[in-house]
Design a protein around this motif. Structure first.
Motif, PDB file in Angstrom:
ATOM      1  N   LEU A  43      -4.703  50.199  47.259  1.00 61.59           N
ATOM      2  CA  LEU A  43      -5.189  50.272  45.836  1.00 61.59           C
ATOM      3  C   LEU A  43      -6.258  51.370  45.956  1.00 61.59           C
ATOM      4  O   LEU A  43      -6.285  52.105  45.254  1.00 61.59           O
ATOM      5  CB  LEU A  43      -5.768  48.898  45.492  1.00 61.59           C
ATOM      6  N   PHE A  44      -7.088  51.260  47.087  1.00 59.88           N
ATOM      7  CA  PHE A  44      -8.026  52.164  47.333  1.00 59.88           C
ATOM      8  C   PHE A  44      -7.688  53.730  47.741  1.00 59.88           C
ATOM      9  O   PHE A  44      -8.307  54.618  47.529  1.00 59.88           O
ATOM     10  CB  PHE A  44      -9.219  51.636  48.410  1.00 59.88           C
ATOM     11  N   GLY A  45      -6.613  53.836  48.125  1.00 62.41           N
ATOM     12  CA  GLY A  45      -5.821  55.132  48.639  1.00 62.41           C
ATOM     13  C   GLY A  45      -5.536  55.764  47.346  1.00 62.41           C
ATOM     14  O   GLY A  45      -5.675  56.896  47.185  1.00 62.41           O
ATOM     15  N   ALA A  46      -5.090  55.095  46.164  1.00 60.85           N
ATOM     16  CA  ALA A  46      -4.628  55.711  45.071  1.00 60.85           C
ATOM     17  C   ALA A  46      -5.967  55.948  44.239  1.00 60.85           C
ATOM     18  O   ALA A  46      -6.074  57.215  43.670  1.00 60.85           O
ATOM     19  CB  ALA A  46      -3.842  54.501  44.039  1.00 60.85           C
ATOM     20  N   LEU A  47      -7.062  55.096  44.193  1.00 65.25           N
ATOM     21  CA  LEU A  47      -8.267  55.691  43.791  1.00 65.25           C
ATOM     22  C   LEU A  47      -8.864  56.942  44.629  1.00 65.25           C
ATOM     23  O   LEU A  47      -9.247  57.686  43.996  1.00 65.25           O
ATOM     24  CB  LEU A  47      -9.297  54.392  43.989  1.00 65.25           C
ATOM     25  N   GLY A  48      -8.625  56.916  45.893  1.00 63.43           N
ATOM     26  CA  GLY A  48      -8.976  57.927  46.635  1.00 63.43           C
ATOM     27  C   GLY A  48      -8.450  59.238  46.371  1.00 63.43           C
ATOM     28  O   GLY A  48      -8.951  60.218  46.435  1.00 63.43           O
ATOM     29  N   LEU A  49      -7.076  59.217  46.083  1.00 68.47           N
ATOM     30  CA  LEU A  49      -6.249  60.379  45.830  1.00 68.47           C
ATOM     31  C   LEU A  49      -6.765  61.012  44.253  1.00 68.47           C
ATOM     32  O   LEU A  49      -6.754  62.093  44.212  1.00 68.47           O
ATOM     33  CB  LEU A  49      -4.916  59.899  45.699  1.00 68.47           C
ATOM     34  N   GLY A  50      -7.251  60.192  43.494  1.00 62.99           N
ATOM     35  CA  GLY A  50      -7.898  60.496  41.958  1.00 62.99           C
ATOM     36  C   GLY A  50      -9.008  61.468  42.332  1.00 62.99           C
ATOM     37  O   GLY A  50      -9.206  62.600  41.854  1.00 62.99           O
ATOM     38  N   VAL A  51      -9.892  60.583  43.228  1.00 62.05           N
ATOM     39  CA  VAL A  51     -11.233  61.219  43.434  1.00 62.05           C
ATOM     40  C   VAL A  51     -11.010  62.613  44.182  1.00 62.05           C
ATOM     41  O   VAL A  51     -11.682  63.566  43.993  1.00 62.05           O
ATOM     42  CB  VAL A  51     -12.217  60.267  44.194  1.00 62.05           C
ATOM     43  N   LEU A  52     -10.028  62.648  45.036  1.00 61.27           N
ATOM     44  CA  LEU A  52      -9.955  63.865  45.899  1.00 61.27           C
ATOM     45  C   LEU A  52      -9.337  65.057  44.731  1.00 61.27           C
ATOM     46  O   LEU A  52      -9.811  66.063  45.050  1.00 61.27           O
ATOM     47  CB  LEU A  52      -8.934  63.593  47.093  1.00 61.27           C
ATOM     48  N   GLY A  53      -8.286  64.577  44.195  1.00 60.44           N
ATOM     49  CA  GLY A  53      -8.173  65.588  43.049  1.00 60.44           C
ATOM     50  C   GLY A  53      -9.079  66.108  42.151  1.00 60.44           C
ATOM     51  O   GLY A  53      -9.171  67.478  41.831  1.00 60.44           O
ATOM     52  N   PHE A  54     -10.144  65.294  41.860  1.00 60.59           N
ATOM     53  CA  PHE A  54     -11.144  65.845  41.132  1.00 60.59           C
ATOM     54  C   PHE A  54     -12.181  66.850  41.748  1.00 60.59           C
ATOM     55  O   PHE A  54     -12.369  68.022  41.453  1.00 60.59           O
ATOM     56  CB  PHE A  54     -11.935  64.668  40.447  1.00 60.59           C
ATOM     57  N   VAL A  55     -12.430  66.464  43.017  1.00 63.53           N
ATOM     58  CA  VAL A  55     -13.113  67.372  43.935  1.00 63.53           C
ATOM     59  C   VAL A  55     -12.338  68.677  44.317  1.00 63.53           C
ATOM     60  O   VAL A  55     -13.046  69.712  44.176  1.00 63.53           O
ATOM     61  CB  VAL A  55     -13.296  66.406  45.429  1.00 63.53           C
ATOM     62  N   ILE A  56     -11.451  68.610  44.614  1.00 63.34           N
ATOM     63  CA  ILE A  56     -10.414  69.616  44.933  1.00 63.34           C
ATOM     64  C   ILE A  56     -10.245  70.716  43.471  1.00 63.34           C
ATOM     65  O   ILE A  56     -10.446  71.874  43.759  1.00 63.34           O
ATOM     66  CB  ILE A  56      -8.833  69.448  45.154  1.00 63.34           C
ATOM     67  N   LYS A  57     -10.239  70.145  42.417  1.00 67.94           N
ATOM     68  CA  LYS A  57     -10.352  70.744  41.198  1.00 67.94           C
ATOM     69  C   LYS A  57     -11.643  71.589  41.219  1.00 67.94           C
ATOM     70  O   LYS A  57     -11.571  72.941  40.680  1.00 67.94           O
ATOM     71  CB  LYS A  57      -9.968  70.118  39.760  1.00 67.94           C
ATOM     72  N   THR A  58     -12.689  71.026  41.163  1.00 73.17           N
ATOM     73  CA  THR A  58     -13.835  71.324  41.177  1.00 73.17           C
ATOM     74  C   THR A  58     -14.038  72.507  42.144  1.00 73.17           C
ATOM     75  O   THR A  58     -14.709  73.707  41.748  1.00 73.17           O
ATOM     76  CB  THR A  58     -14.892  70.370  41.133  1.00 73.17           C
ATOM     77  N   LEU A  59     -13.637  72.318  43.233  1.00 74.82           N
ATOM     78  CA  LEU A  59     -13.983  73.441  44.148  1.00 74.82           C
ATOM     79  C   LEU A  59     -12.940  74.617  44.067  1.00 74.82           C
ATOM     80  O   LEU A  59     -13.595  75.740  44.213  1.00 74.82           O
ATOM     81  CB  LEU A  59     -13.381  73.036  45.607  1.00 74.82           C
ATOM     82  N   VAL A  60     -11.851  74.412  43.520  1.00 72.34           N
ATOM     83  CA  VAL A  60     -10.898  75.620  43.078  1.00 72.34           C
ATOM     84  C   VAL A  60     -11.657  76.383  42.062  1.00 72.34           C
ATOM     85  O   VAL A  60     -11.702  77.747  42.264  1.00 72.34           O
ATOM     86  CB  VAL A  60      -9.613  75.153  42.712  1.00 72.34           C
ATOM     87  N   ILE A  61     -11.985  75.662  41.102  1.00 70.96           N
ATOM     88  CA  ILE A  61     -12.846  76.382  39.934  1.00 70.96           C
ATOM     89  C   ILE A  61     -13.942  76.962  40.155  1.00 70.96           C
ATOM     90  O   ILE A  61     -14.143  78.379  39.946  1.00 70.96           O
ATOM     91  CB  ILE A  61     -13.123  75.330  38.618  1.00 70.96           C
ATOM     92  N   GLY A  62     -14.868  76.519  41.115  1.00 65.64           N
ATOM     93  CA  GLY A  62     -15.989  77.260  41.614  1.00 65.64           C
ATOM     94  C   GLY A  62     -15.507  78.367  42.450  1.00 65.64           C
ATOM     95  O   GLY A  62     -16.414  79.494  42.343  1.00 65.64           O
ATOM     96  N   SER A  63     -14.530  78.416  43.214  1.00 58.35           N
ATOM     97  CA  SER A  63     -14.289  79.483  44.053  1.00 58.35           C
ATOM     98  C   SER A  63     -13.448  80.914  43.159  1.00 58.35           C
ATOM     99  O   SER A  63     -13.551  81.834  43.612  1.00 58.35           O
ATOM    100  CB  SER A  63     -13.082  79.223  45.039  1.00 58.35           C
ATOM    101  N   LEU A  64     -12.739  80.448  42.202  1.00 58.31           N
ATOM    102  CA  LEU A  64     -12.291  81.263  41.344  1.00 58.31           C
ATOM    103  C   LEU A  64     -13.217  81.783  40.293  1.00 58.31           C
ATOM    104  O   LEU A  64     -13.350  83.367  39.992  1.00 58.31           O
ATOM    105  CB  LEU A  64     -11.202  80.652  40.095  1.00 58.31           C
ATOM    106  N   GLU A  65     -14.414  81.217  40.047  1.00 54.83           N
ATOM    107  CA  GLU A  65     -15.634  81.828  39.319  1.00 54.83           C
ATOM    108  C   GLU A  65     -16.219  82.796  40.179  1.00 54.83           C
ATOM    109  O   GLU A  65     -16.977  83.898  39.835  1.00 54.83           O
ATOM    110  CB  GLU A  65     -16.372  80.687  38.801  1.00 54.83           C
ATOM    111  N   GLY A  66     -16.304  82.605  41.402  1.00 53.36           N
ATOM    112  CA  GLY A  66     -17.212  83.488  42.391  1.00 53.36           C
ATOM    113  C   GLY A  66     -16.186  84.840  42.839  1.00 53.36           C
ATOM    114  O   GLY A  66     -16.828  85.693  43.429  1.00 53.36           O
TER     115      GLY A  66
END
Length: 67
Positions: A43-66
């Motif tokens: 259960l916590f692994g599934a929640l962690g994957l969702g949070v990880l996806g959000f963090v990765i998305k934020t990092l990718v968008i930030g790197s593309l804006e740079g």
């Protein structure tokens, strides 16, 4: 304070609060359903994957804006 900076801070704070609340819900669900250690880990692994996806998305968008 610039509205964009305020929105960025509130996004971080409120999404963090939401993730913490979801972690509490998952913990309570695991406890009430007697999921055991492995079930709680899943259960916590599934929640962690969702949070990880959000963090990765934020990092990718930030790197593309740079670029």
């Amino acid at each position: 304070m610039d509205p964009a900076v305020f929105e960025e801070w509130m996004m971080i704070i409120l999404v963090g609060g939401l993730v913490a609340f979801m972690a509490f819900i998952v913990w309570d669900l695991a406890k009430k359903s007697k999921a055991g250690r492995y079930g709680t880990l899943v259960l916590f692994g599934a929640l962690g994957l969702g949070v990880l996806g959000f963090v990765i998305k934020t990092l990718v968008i930030g790197s593309l804006e740079g670029i």
